[in-house]
Design a protein around this motif. Sequence first.
Motif, PDB file in Angstrom:
ATOM      1  N   LEU A   1       0.824  -1.207   0.000  1.00 15.78           N
ATOM      2  CA  LEU A   1       0.000   0.000   0.000  1.00 15.78           C
ATOM      3  C   LEU A   1       0.866   1.269   0.000  1.00 15.78           C
ATOM      4  O   LEU A   1       0.625   2.203  -0.774  1.00 15.78           O
ATOM      5  CB  LEU A   1      -0.887  -0.066   1.251  1.00 15.78           C
ATOM      6  CG  LEU A   1      -1.712   1.118   1.655  1.00 15.78           C
ATOM      7  CD1 LEU A   1      -2.599   1.563   0.520  1.00 15.78           C
ATOM      8  CD2 LEU A   1      -2.585   0.735   2.841  1.00 15.78           C
TER       9      LEU A   1
ATOM     10  N   GLU B   1       0.900   4.466   7.889  1.00 13.78           N
ATOM     11  CA  GLU B   1       1.082   3.030   7.672  1.00 13.78           C
ATOM     12  C   GLU B   1       2.471   2.594   8.174  1.00 13.78           C
ATOM     13  O   GLU B   1       2.638   1.486   8.654  1.00 13.78           O
ATOM     14  CB  GLU B   1       0.911   2.651   6.189  1.00 13.78           C
ATOM     15  CG  GLU B   1      -0.483   2.864   5.625  1.00 13.78           C
ATOM     16  CD  GLU B   1      -1.593   2.058   6.286  1.00 13.78           C
ATOM     17  OE1 GLU B   1      -1.348   1.372   7.303  1.00 13.78           O
ATOM     18  OE2 GLU B   1      -2.725   2.121   5.796  1.00 13.78           O
TER      19      GLU B   1
ATOM     20  N   GLU C   1      -7.250   4.224  10.448  1.00 12.38           N
ATOM     21  CA  GLU C   1      -7.811   3.575   9.250  1.00 12.38           C
ATOM     22  C   GLU C   1      -9.090   4.261   8.784  1.00 12.38           C
ATOM     23  O   GLU C   1      -9.413   4.229   7.606  1.00 12.38           O
ATOM     24  CB  GLU C   1      -8.082   2.090   9.491  1.00 12.38           C
ATOM     25  CG  GLU C   1      -6.843   1.226   9.563  1.00 12.38           C
ATOM     26  CD  GLU C   1      -5.943   1.333   8.354  1.00 12.38           C
ATOM     27  OE1 GLU C   1      -6.430   1.255   7.216  1.00 12.38           O
ATOM     28  OE2 GLU C   1      -4.726   1.530   8.535  1.00 12.38           O
TER      29      GLU C   1
ATOM     30  N   HIS D   1      -8.146   6.500   6.144  1.00 12.96           N
ATOM     31  CA  HIS D   1      -7.704   5.827   4.918  1.00 12.96           C
ATOM     32  C   HIS D   1      -8.893   5.284   4.132  1.00 12.96           C
ATOM     33  O   HIS D   1      -8.936   5.377   2.909  1.00 12.96           O
ATOM     34  CB  HIS D   1      -6.755   4.660   5.250  1.00 12.96           C
ATOM     35  CG  HIS D   1      -5.584   5.087   6.090  1.00 12.96           C
ATOM     36  ND1 HIS D   1      -4.680   4.190   6.618  1.00 12.96           N
ATOM     37  CD2 HIS D   1      -5.171   6.318   6.499  1.00 12.96           C
ATOM     38  CE1 HIS D   1      -3.761   4.856   7.303  1.00 12.96           C
ATOM     39  NE2 HIS D   1      -4.042   6.142   7.246  1.00 12.96           N
TER      40      HIS D   1
HETATM   41 FE   FE2 Z   1      -4.552   2.082   6.244  1.00 10.70          FE
END
Ligand code: FE2
Length: 319
Positions: free
Chosen positions: A102, A130, A213, A216
Amino acid sequence: MTLAEEERADLSAATEADAWRSLVERLNRQSTDKHFDAYADVAWDAPEMRIDPHDPRWELTERDPLGRTDWYKSQPPEIRAEIGLLRTAANMKTGLQFESILQRGLLEYAAKLPNGTPEFRYAYHEVIEEGHHSMMFQEFVNRCGLEVKGMPKLIEVLSRRVVLMGRRFPEMFFIFVLGGEDPIDHVQRESLRSDRDLHPLLERIMRIHVTEEARHLSFARHLLKQRVPKLNPVKKFAVSIQAPVTLGIMSGMMLRPPSSLIRRYNIPKQVVNEAYGDPTARADVASSLRKVRNLCVELGLVTPVTKPIWRALHIWSDD
Ligand SMILES: [Fe+2]
Ligand SMILES: [Fe+2]
Protein backbone atom coordinates in the motif's frame (compact mmCIF):
# COMPACT_ATOMS: atom_id res chain seq x y z
CA MET A 1 -27.08 18.59 -24.62
CA THR A 2 -28.64 22.06 -24.45
CA LEU A 3 -26.62 25.00 -23.19
CA ALA A 4 -28.60 25.01 -19.93
CA GLU A 5 -27.90 21.29 -19.44
CA GLU A 6 -24.22 21.82 -20.17
CA GLU A 7 -24.09 24.63 -17.63
CA ARG A 8 -25.84 22.45 -15.03
CA ALA A 9 -23.37 19.59 -15.71
CA ASP A 10 -20.41 22.00 -15.40
CA LEU A 11 -21.79 23.36 -12.16
CA SER A 12 -22.32 19.94 -10.61
CA ALA A 13 -18.81 18.85 -11.71
CA ALA A 14 -17.40 21.99 -10.08
CA THR A 15 -19.33 21.36 -6.85
CA GLU A 16 -18.15 17.75 -6.85
CA ALA A 17 -14.53 18.79 -7.37
CA ASP A 18 -14.85 21.34 -4.54
CA ALA A 19 -16.41 18.77 -2.23
CA TRP A 20 -13.60 16.31 -2.96
CA ARG A 21 -10.94 18.94 -2.37
CA SER A 22 -12.41 19.99 0.95
CA LEU A 23 -12.71 16.36 2.06
CA VAL A 24 -9.02 15.75 1.33
CA GLU A 25 -8.06 18.99 3.10
CA ARG A 26 -10.13 17.94 6.12
CA LEU A 27 -8.42 14.52 6.21
CA ASN A 28 -5.06 16.29 6.01
CA ARG A 29 -5.91 18.46 9.02
CA GLN A 30 -7.12 15.41 10.95
CA SER A 31 -3.85 13.61 10.21
CA THR A 32 -1.96 16.55 11.67
CA ASP A 33 -4.23 16.89 14.72
CA LYS A 34 -4.51 13.24 15.65
CA HIS A 35 -1.77 10.79 14.83
CA PHE A 36 0.18 8.17 16.71
CA ASP A 37 3.78 7.15 17.03
CA ALA A 38 4.48 3.40 17.19
CA TYR A 39 6.92 3.80 20.08
CA ALA A 40 5.97 7.01 21.92
CA ASP A 41 2.27 6.09 22.10
CA VAL A 42 2.47 2.43 23.11
CA ALA A 43 3.87 1.54 26.55
CA TRP A 44 5.70 -1.51 25.22
CA ASP A 45 7.74 -2.09 28.38
CA ALA A 46 4.95 -1.66 30.94
CA PRO A 47 4.55 -4.93 32.93
CA GLU A 48 0.91 -5.41 31.88
CA MET A 49 1.93 -5.22 28.21
CA ARG A 50 4.21 -8.27 28.43
CA ILE A 51 3.18 -11.10 26.14
CA ASP A 52 2.85 -14.54 27.72
CA PRO A 53 2.04 -17.08 24.96
CA HIS A 54 0.06 -19.13 27.48
CA ASP A 55 -2.13 -16.25 28.64
CA PRO A 56 -5.77 -17.45 28.26
CA ARG A 57 -6.72 -14.03 26.84
CA TRP A 58 -5.12 -15.11 23.53
CA GLU A 59 -7.49 -18.06 23.14
CA LEU A 60 -9.75 -18.02 20.09
CA THR A 61 -13.40 -17.49 20.92
CA GLU A 62 -16.60 -18.92 19.49
CA ARG A 63 -16.59 -16.02 17.04
CA ASP A 64 -13.56 -17.48 15.29
CA PRO A 65 -14.28 -20.33 12.82
CA LEU A 66 -11.37 -22.40 14.15
CA GLY A 67 -12.24 -21.51 17.75
CA ARG A 68 -15.68 -23.04 17.24
CA THR A 69 -14.36 -26.49 16.26
CA ASP A 70 -14.34 -29.48 18.64
CA TRP A 71 -10.71 -30.07 17.66
CA TYR A 72 -9.67 -26.64 19.00
CA LYS A 73 -11.75 -26.97 22.16
CA SER A 74 -10.16 -30.36 22.91
CA GLN A 75 -6.60 -28.93 22.92
CA PRO A 76 -4.84 -28.21 26.24
CA PRO A 77 -5.26 -24.56 27.40
CA GLU A 78 -1.61 -23.62 26.63
CA ILE A 79 -1.94 -24.85 23.03
CA ARG A 80 -5.25 -23.02 22.62
CA ALA A 81 -3.62 -19.80 23.83
CA GLU A 82 -0.54 -20.30 21.63
CA ILE A 83 -2.67 -20.90 18.52
CA GLY A 84 -4.68 -17.76 19.29
CA LEU A 85 -1.54 -15.68 19.78
CA LEU A 86 0.09 -17.05 16.64
CA ARG A 87 -3.11 -16.31 14.72
CA THR A 88 -3.08 -12.70 15.95
CA ALA A 89 0.63 -12.26 15.22
CA ALA A 90 0.29 -13.82 11.74
CA ASN A 91 -2.52 -11.37 10.98
CA MET A 92 -0.22 -8.53 12.00
CA LYS A 93 2.59 -9.88 9.79
CA THR A 94 0.23 -10.19 6.81
CA GLY A 95 -1.12 -6.76 7.68
CA LEU A 96 2.30 -5.13 7.58
CA GLN A 97 3.19 -6.86 4.31
CA PHE A 98 -0.05 -5.52 2.88
CA GLU A 99 0.77 -2.05 4.23
CA SER A 100 4.15 -2.20 2.52
CA ILE A 101 2.43 -2.75 -0.86
CA LEU A 102 0.00 0.00 0.00
CA GLN A 103 2.76 2.46 0.91
CA ARG A 104 4.70 1.79 -2.28
CA GLY A 105 1.53 2.13 -4.38
CA LEU A 106 0.65 5.40 -2.64
CA LEU A 107 4.09 6.79 -3.48
CA GLU A 108 3.55 5.80 -7.12
CA TYR A 109 0.13 7.49 -7.02
CA ALA A 110 1.60 10.66 -5.46
CA ALA A 111 4.44 10.75 -8.01
CA LYS A 112 1.92 11.35 -10.82
CA LEU A 113 0.03 14.20 -9.08
CA PRO A 114 0.44 17.76 -10.35
CA ASN A 115 1.69 20.53 -8.05
CA GLY A 116 -0.88 22.14 -5.80
CA THR A 117 -3.15 19.12 -5.20
CA PRO A 118 -4.06 18.29 -1.57
CA GLU A 119 -3.95 14.58 -2.46
CA PHE A 120 -0.15 14.71 -2.47
CA ARG A 121 0.01 15.72 1.19
CA TYR A 122 -2.73 13.20 2.00
CA ALA A 123 -0.85 10.32 0.33
CA TYR A 124 2.28 11.16 2.35
CA HIS A 125 0.29 11.33 5.61
CA GLU A 126 -1.08 7.89 4.86
CA VAL A 127 2.35 6.46 3.98
CA ILE A 128 3.70 7.77 7.30
CA GLU A 129 0.73 6.44 9.30
CA GLU A 130 1.08 3.03 7.67
CA GLY A 131 4.79 3.15 8.55
CA HIS A 132 3.88 3.51 12.24
CA HIS A 133 1.29 0.73 11.99
CA SER A 134 3.86 -1.58 10.42
CA MET A 135 6.38 -0.79 13.17
CA MET A 136 3.72 -1.57 15.82
CA PHE A 137 2.78 -4.83 14.13
CA GLN A 138 6.39 -5.94 13.71
CA GLU A 139 7.20 -5.05 17.32
CA PHE A 140 4.27 -7.20 18.46
CA VAL A 141 5.51 -10.08 16.26
CA ASN A 142 9.04 -9.70 17.68
CA ARG A 143 7.77 -9.78 21.25
CA CYS A 144 5.42 -12.74 20.92
CA GLY A 145 8.29 -15.24 20.97
CA LEU A 146 6.79 -17.49 18.26
CA GLU A 147 7.88 -18.10 14.70
CA VAL A 148 5.51 -15.99 12.62
CA LYS A 149 5.01 -16.17 8.87
CA GLY A 150 2.85 -13.84 6.80
CA MET A 151 1.57 -13.94 3.24
CA PRO A 152 2.34 -16.78 0.85
CA LYS A 153 5.45 -15.98 -1.24
CA LEU A 154 3.52 -16.14 -4.54
CA ILE A 155 1.04 -13.50 -3.41
CA GLU A 156 3.92 -11.30 -2.30
CA VAL A 157 5.52 -11.55 -5.75
CA LEU A 158 2.22 -10.93 -7.60
CA SER A 159 1.51 -7.97 -5.38
CA ARG A 160 4.42 -6.05 -6.92
CA ARG A 161 2.14 -5.49 -9.92
CA VAL A 162 -0.38 -3.88 -7.59
CA VAL A 163 2.21 -1.26 -6.64
CA LEU A 164 2.43 -0.09 -10.26
CA MET A 165 -1.34 0.30 -10.41
CA GLY A 166 -0.98 3.16 -7.93
CA ARG A 167 0.48 5.14 -10.84
CA ARG A 168 -1.17 3.57 -13.89
CA PHE A 169 -4.63 2.63 -12.72
CA PRO A 170 -5.47 4.24 -9.33
CA GLU A 171 -9.12 3.04 -9.41
CA MET A 172 -7.92 -0.57 -9.46
CA PHE A 173 -5.30 0.16 -6.83
CA PHE A 174 -7.80 1.67 -4.38
CA ILE A 175 -10.15 -1.33 -4.77
CA PHE A 176 -7.18 -3.42 -3.63
CA VAL A 177 -6.65 -0.99 -0.74
CA LEU A 178 -10.25 -1.41 0.42
CA GLY A 179 -9.98 -5.19 0.00
CA GLY A 180 -7.21 -5.24 2.59
CA GLU A 181 -8.30 -2.47 4.92
CA ASP A 182 -12.04 -2.98 5.12
CA PRO A 183 -12.15 -6.61 6.36
CA ILE A 184 -9.42 -6.01 8.95
CA ASP A 185 -11.10 -2.83 10.15
CA HIS A 186 -14.38 -4.74 10.49
CA VAL A 187 -12.74 -7.53 12.53
CA GLN A 188 -10.89 -5.07 14.79
CA ARG A 189 -14.01 -3.00 15.44
CA GLU A 190 -15.96 -6.15 16.30
CA SER A 191 -13.26 -7.28 18.77
CA LEU A 192 -13.15 -3.86 20.42
CA ARG A 193 -16.95 -3.86 20.74
CA SER A 194 -17.14 -7.39 22.15
CA ASP A 195 -17.17 -7.98 25.91
CA ARG A 196 -14.08 -10.16 25.56
CA ASP A 197 -11.18 -9.56 27.97
CA LEU A 198 -8.56 -8.25 25.54
CA HIS A 199 -4.84 -8.14 26.28
CA PRO A 200 -4.06 -4.41 26.83
CA LEU A 201 -1.28 -4.40 24.24
CA LEU A 202 -3.57 -5.80 21.55
CA GLU A 203 -6.31 -3.39 22.56
CA ARG A 204 -3.98 -0.38 22.33
CA ILE A 205 -2.69 -1.41 18.90
CA MET A 206 -6.21 -1.98 17.58
CA ARG A 207 -7.51 1.34 18.92
CA ILE A 208 -4.69 3.28 17.28
CA HIS A 209 -5.22 1.34 14.08
CA VAL A 210 -9.00 1.80 13.73
CA THR A 211 -8.67 5.54 14.48
CA GLU A 212 -6.26 6.12 11.61
CA GLU A 213 -7.81 3.57 9.25
CA ALA A 214 -11.07 5.54 9.32
CA ARG A 215 -9.28 8.28 7.36
CA HIS A 216 -7.70 5.83 4.92
CA LEU A 217 -11.04 4.15 4.22
CA SER A 218 -12.75 7.47 3.73
CA PHE A 219 -10.12 8.62 1.22
CA ALA A 220 -10.22 5.38 -0.79
CA ARG A 221 -14.02 5.28 -0.85
CA HIS A 222 -14.41 8.89 -1.96
CA LEU A 223 -11.65 8.62 -4.53
CA LEU A 224 -13.47 5.69 -6.11
CA LYS A 225 -16.81 7.55 -6.01
CA GLN A 226 -15.20 10.44 -7.74
CA ARG A 227 -13.20 8.59 -10.38
CA VAL A 228 -14.99 5.35 -11.29
CA PRO A 229 -18.00 7.05 -12.96
CA LYS A 230 -15.56 8.91 -15.24
CA LEU A 231 -13.77 5.76 -16.45
CA ASN A 232 -14.21 4.70 -20.06
CA PRO A 233 -16.35 1.54 -20.50
CA VAL A 234 -13.35 -0.75 -21.10
CA LYS A 235 -11.57 0.33 -17.93
CA LYS A 236 -14.79 0.25 -15.94
CA PHE A 237 -15.44 -3.31 -17.12
CA ALA A 238 -11.88 -4.28 -16.11
CA VAL A 239 -12.44 -2.86 -12.60
CA SER A 240 -15.80 -4.65 -12.32
CA ILE A 241 -14.16 -8.02 -13.04
CA GLN A 242 -11.07 -7.39 -10.97
CA ALA A 243 -12.95 -6.11 -7.92
CA PRO A 244 -14.55 -9.39 -6.76
CA VAL A 245 -11.41 -11.38 -7.64
CA THR A 246 -9.20 -9.04 -5.60
CA LEU A 247 -11.66 -8.86 -2.71
CA GLY A 248 -12.08 -12.66 -2.65
CA ILE A 249 -8.30 -13.25 -2.51
CA MET A 250 -7.61 -10.46 -0.02
CA SER A 251 -10.37 -11.30 2.44
CA GLY A 252 -9.51 -15.01 2.32
CA MET A 253 -5.89 -14.21 3.09
CA MET A 254 -6.68 -11.74 5.84
CA LEU A 255 -9.34 -13.81 7.56
CA ARG A 256 -7.95 -17.36 7.33
CA PRO A 257 -4.97 -18.66 9.28
CA PRO A 258 -1.75 -19.14 7.28
CA SER A 259 -0.80 -22.67 6.24
CA SER A 260 2.31 -22.50 8.46
CA LEU A 261 0.01 -22.36 11.51
CA ILE A 262 -2.02 -25.31 10.24
CA ARG A 263 1.18 -27.34 9.74
CA ARG A 264 2.76 -26.36 13.04
CA TYR A 265 -0.17 -27.58 15.12
CA ASN A 266 -1.04 -30.47 12.81
CA ILE A 267 -4.56 -29.22 12.40
CA PRO A 268 -6.35 -31.98 10.44
CA LYS A 269 -7.47 -30.97 6.96
CA GLN A 270 -11.09 -31.86 7.64
CA VAL A 271 -11.09 -29.55 10.70
CA VAL A 272 -9.85 -26.66 8.54
CA ASN A 273 -12.41 -27.45 5.83
CA GLU A 274 -15.18 -27.78 8.38
CA ALA A 275 -14.20 -24.48 10.03
CA TYR A 276 -13.82 -22.32 6.92
CA GLY A 277 -16.20 -24.07 4.53
CA ASP A 278 -19.03 -23.79 7.00
CA PRO A 279 -21.86 -21.39 6.03
CA THR A 280 -21.43 -19.27 9.19
CA ALA A 281 -17.72 -18.70 8.42
CA ARG A 282 -18.56 -17.82 4.80
CA ALA A 283 -21.28 -15.46 5.95
CA ASP A 284 -18.74 -13.80 8.28
CA VAL A 285 -16.35 -13.19 5.37
CA ALA A 286 -19.17 -11.84 3.20
CA SER A 287 -20.30 -9.59 6.04
CA SER A 288 -16.76 -8.22 6.57
CA LEU A 289 -16.97 -7.02 2.95
CA ARG A 290 -20.43 -5.46 3.25
CA LYS A 291 -19.29 -1.83 3.02
CA VAL A 292 -17.00 -2.30 0.05
CA ARG A 293 -19.58 -4.51 -1.70
CA ASN A 294 -22.26 -1.83 -1.28
CA LEU A 295 -19.83 0.72 -2.67
CA CYS A 296 -19.24 -1.48 -5.74
CA VAL A 297 -23.02 -1.74 -6.22
CA GLU A 298 -23.34 2.04 -5.94
CA LEU A 299 -20.58 2.50 -8.53
CA GLY A 300 -22.31 0.18 -10.99
CA LEU A 301 -19.53 -2.43 -10.75
CA VAL A 302 -21.91 -5.28 -9.88
CA THR A 303 -23.66 -6.29 -13.09
CA PRO A 304 -25.39 -9.46 -14.33
CA VAL A 305 -21.99 -10.42 -15.79
CA THR A 306 -19.96 -9.88 -12.63
CA LYS A 307 -22.41 -10.89 -9.89
CA PRO A 308 -21.81 -14.63 -10.53
CA ILE A 309 -18.09 -14.03 -9.77
CA TRP A 310 -19.02 -12.54 -6.38
CA ARG A 311 -21.27 -15.53 -5.70
CA ALA A 312 -18.70 -18.10 -6.83
CA LEU A 313 -16.13 -16.60 -4.46
CA HIS A 314 -18.67 -16.64 -1.59
CA ILE A 315 -18.39 -12.91 -1.04
CA TRP A 316 -21.92 -11.98 -2.09
CA SER A 317 -24.73 -11.40 0.34
CA ASP A 318 -28.10 -9.77 -0.21
CA ASP A 319 -27.97 -7.78 3.04
FE1 FE2 B 1 -4.55 2.08 6.24
FE1 FE2 C 1 -2.69 0.41 8.72
